[in-house]
Design an enzyme around this catalytic site. Structure first.
Site, PDB file in Angstrom:
ATOM      1  N   MET A  46       0.912  -0.978   0.099  1.00  0.00           N
ATOM      2  CA  MET A  46      -0.022   0.124  -0.127  1.00  0.00           C
ATOM      3  C   MET A  46       0.882   1.260  -0.021  1.00  0.00           C
ATOM      4  O   MET A  46       1.974   1.233   0.152  1.00  0.00           O
ATOM      5  CB  MET A  46      -0.894  -0.113   1.289  1.00  0.00           C
ATOM      6  N   CYS A  47       0.324   2.432  -0.195  1.00  0.00           N
ATOM      7  CA  CYS A  47       1.061   3.680  -0.471  1.00  0.00           C
ATOM      8  C   CYS A  47       1.468   3.961   0.907  1.00  0.00           C
ATOM      9  O   CYS A  47       1.357   3.451   2.080  1.00  0.00           O
ATOM     10  CB  CYS A  47       0.193   4.525  -0.998  1.00  0.00           C
TER      11      CYS A  47
END
Length: 313
Positions: A1-2
């Site tokens: 995920m970012c």
């Protein structure tokens, strides 16, 4: 995920050291290789850099790591694509103008109800849609939905306490009814004001925790920062750094609580509308040159009747 990185400071500060450590996670020390972006305010202006290349290998990122830029308010993002392809239109931060103010937004998480590109909240189907996503991410869609709702509800520029309360309500509406939602964001609205919201979690099958942490730096306590980050001016010594994972091991990092909304101003966090009022009265509220949005003096008082369904925290 970012991953997210934000900085908010009392005086214009150099973000190169923090950004260099953060950018290394974009392909060198971590796997967030699907693009990166950075935006920082210069007065009422917003300077934005976006690239679909990994941050650790991007020539534009290298430029920013070397160039001595100072700002009071900065947001950066490194992307690990989970919604939308690897392309420039899907790179954060996303920016829009509203009320004569440059708004800037970066998100970490999954918001399933916005993966179809919806740009309004479920209870506001009849509103005029001014803001639409350009790319394919749930992040840009939810940003547009927030702005569309605020624009629909306010005919004059809201004070910070009113904006804080309404933004908190919108956040809780967004995360409700879906236990799989992960919603961490940074939202800049002008040169002084940075909002951070955390609704943390891990994706199914992953042990990676996605939340937000922050630390308040003071060069009197950390003398090496004055040469490393050029943070300080005389008597103005605070800078807040907000990130998905702590950047250092020798500082005190505070993890934001689930459902917590913070307003950062001059390097300090404010967690209630009543405390945001002190920032407003100090003359650091939202600023606009749009005459139709300007408030009269009596409009600056916290008026909770302007907030739909107001329930104080």
């Amino acid at each position: 995920m970012c991953q997210l990185l934000g900085m908010n400071s009392a005086t214009p500060a150099d973000f190169r050291s923090s950004f260099s450590d953060f950018a290394a996670r974009g392909g060198e020390t971590d796997k967030h290789v699907d693009g990166w972006g950075l935006a920082f305010y210069e007065g009422r202006g917003l300077r934005t850099f976006l690239d679909s290349l990994p941050a650790a290998r991007s020539p534009i990122s290298e430029l920013l790591r070397r160039y001595p830029v100072k700002t009071r308010n900065m947001i950066s993002h490194i992307r690990y694509a989970t919604a939308g392809g690897v392309s420039l239109e899907n790179v954060h931060p996303f920016t829009r103008e509203m009320w004569g103010i440059q708004w800037c937004f970066a998100h970490n998480g999954d918001i399933h109800k916005f993966k179809g590109g919806s740009c309004h909240l479920s209870t506001k189907n009849n509103m005029e849609i001014m803001y639409n996503p350009v790319g394919d991410t749930d992040s840009e869609a939810v940003f547009c939905a927030i702005l569309n709702t605020l624009r629909h509800e306010f005919s004059i520029l809201p004070t910070l306490p009113i904006l804080y309360e309404r933004l908190y309500q919108l956040c809780m509406e967004i995360v409700c009814d879906d236990p799989g939602t992960i919603f961490n964001f940074l939202l800049g609205c002008g040169q002084y004001t940075l909002f951070a919201f955390s609704w943390p979690g891990s994706r199914p099958g992953s042990k990676v925790w996605n939340g937000l942490f922050y630390t308040i730096r003071n060069t009197k306590d950390c003398p090496e920062l004055s040469s490393k980050d050029s943070v300080l001016e005389e008597n103005e010594e605070r800078v807040a750094v907000i990130t998905t994972k702590p950047l250092t091991t020798n500082e005190h990092w505070v993890e934001m609580r689930k459902g917590e909304l913070l307003l950062f101003d001059r390097g300090l966090p404010y967690s209630l509308a009543s405390t945001c009022d002190a920032v407003e009265k100090a003359g650091r509220g939202l600023e606009t040159k749009v005459k139709s949005m300007m408030r009269k003096d009596h409009d600056c008082i916290l008026n909770t009747s302007l907030i739909p369904g107001y329930v104080s925290q």
